[in-house]
Design an enzyme around this catalytic site. Sequence first.
Site, PDB file in Angstrom:
ATOM      1  N   ASP A 146       0.847  -1.203   0.000  1.00  0.00           N
ATOM      2  CA  ASP A 146       0.000   0.000   0.000  1.00  0.00           C
ATOM      3  C   ASP A 146       0.880   1.250   0.000  1.00  0.00           C
ATOM      4  O   ASP A 146       1.681   1.441   0.914  1.00  0.00           O
ATOM      5  CB  ASP A 146      -0.882  -0.042   1.257  1.00  0.00           C
ATOM      6  CG  ASP A 146      -2.051   0.920   1.171  1.00  0.00           C
ATOM      7  OD1 ASP A 146      -1.996   1.853   0.352  1.00  0.00           O
ATOM      8  OD2 ASP A 146      -3.006   0.741   1.947  1.00  0.00           O
ATOM      9  N   HIS A 219      -9.913  -1.120  -7.249  1.00  0.00           N
ATOM     10  CA  HIS A 219      -9.572   0.052  -6.445  1.00  0.00           C
ATOM     11  C   HIS A 219      -8.657   1.009  -7.205  1.00  0.00           C
ATOM     12  O   HIS A 219      -8.840   2.218  -7.167  1.00  0.00           O
ATOM     13  CB  HIS A 219      -8.917  -0.403  -5.139  1.00  0.00           C
ATOM     14  CG  HIS A 219      -8.535   0.717  -4.243  1.00  0.00           C
ATOM     15  ND1 HIS A 219      -9.459   1.630  -3.769  1.00  0.00           N
ATOM     16  CD2 HIS A 219      -7.327   1.115  -3.743  1.00  0.00           C
ATOM     17  CE1 HIS A 219      -8.848   2.530  -3.017  1.00  0.00           C
ATOM     18  NE2 HIS A 219      -7.551   2.244  -2.981  1.00  0.00           N
TER      19      HIS A 219
END
Length: 334
Positions: A146, A219
């Site tokens: 991330d 996403h």
Amino acid sequence: MVVLIQEVLREPAKAAVFLVLAVRPGSEDTARALLEDVAGLTRAVGFRAPDDQLSCVVGIGASAWSRLYRAPAPRELHPFRALSGAKHSAPATHGDLLFHFRARRLDLCFELARQVMARLAGHVKVLDEVQGFKYFDERDLLGFVDGTENPTGSKAVAAITVGDEDPAYAGSSYVVVQKYLHDLDAWQALPVAEQERVIGREKISDFELSDADKPANSHVAATTIVDPDGTERQIVRENMAFGSPGAAEFGTYFIGYAATPDVIERMLHRMFVGEPPGNHDRILDFSTAVTGSLFFVPTAEFLEDPSPAPTRTTPATNTADGSLGIGSLRRSRT
Ligand code: HEM
């Protein structure tokens, strides 16, 4: 005169503490005095462990601004706007002050948070407190790396820095925080190849899926914002994992900095409502937003000395090499 900026751009941290506070009526002077001293407190705690890069960024919420400062409100400061899509919602929750402490060690964040709260005891209500960590090699609790596509260098500076559109606050920034809780059982029941289609990247290697393989409701697709002229609009994130295995609570604390809240709001709209409507981000089928707040991040100079009304400045961050010179003396005001 020189302009000092807050330490928004850092190497990814290993640990963070997030505090969202409400300032009690009548406690404005105490809160403002603490904000004037917070850089000094950060130096006092962090200087003893310089390799561990303790930093603190402070944000001010819309409803707190006029209570704390005489200066006019920053142009784009407003309360976080809740979103409701066909299936998922993003709530708006209150916050007067945000403290984002981060370092390579949790104890430094903890100690600075302790010192800040000691100064504010009795003057604030804690609305939310999260201790976050990076999971293994920069991963979140969904198991994906991330932060990879965060802009760096001059692109990062441009992505987060208010410029001539609000000259009185040049060098400042905006930040959105949201706390997400994951349904890890449902997530882990998904085959890895399907998880990769939810995120839009490969899990182990972190490579982005090709356009042909990346679904429109992944996403990455949902959060890629491109202006009509082809310019990609970016933000700087430093999400942290948090949780409590004993309570079966597993989450991601989303934090995104930007020069204008508009870019983050467009991403959120694409995630929750979808473009076209109904094409919501599939990460939300496994992640529920339980908080949402927007804050303005003034310059360190403003925090330390808010008395004079802000005047037009040269953006402190627009250096030729794109470096930040964080915490150091910046270009003279013109
Ligand atoms: C459940 C909460 C979230 C999780 C677990 C999560 C996780 C991830 C992961 C794993 C990536 C791919 C690697 C990377 O480039 O960082 C990513 C990318 C990204 N996320 Fe999130 N994210 C969350 C919420 C959000 C929110 C709320 C926003 C914006 C409002 C956002 C904006 C972005 C952006 C801009 C990218 C990069 C897209 C690209 O250019 O490739 N994320 N996120």
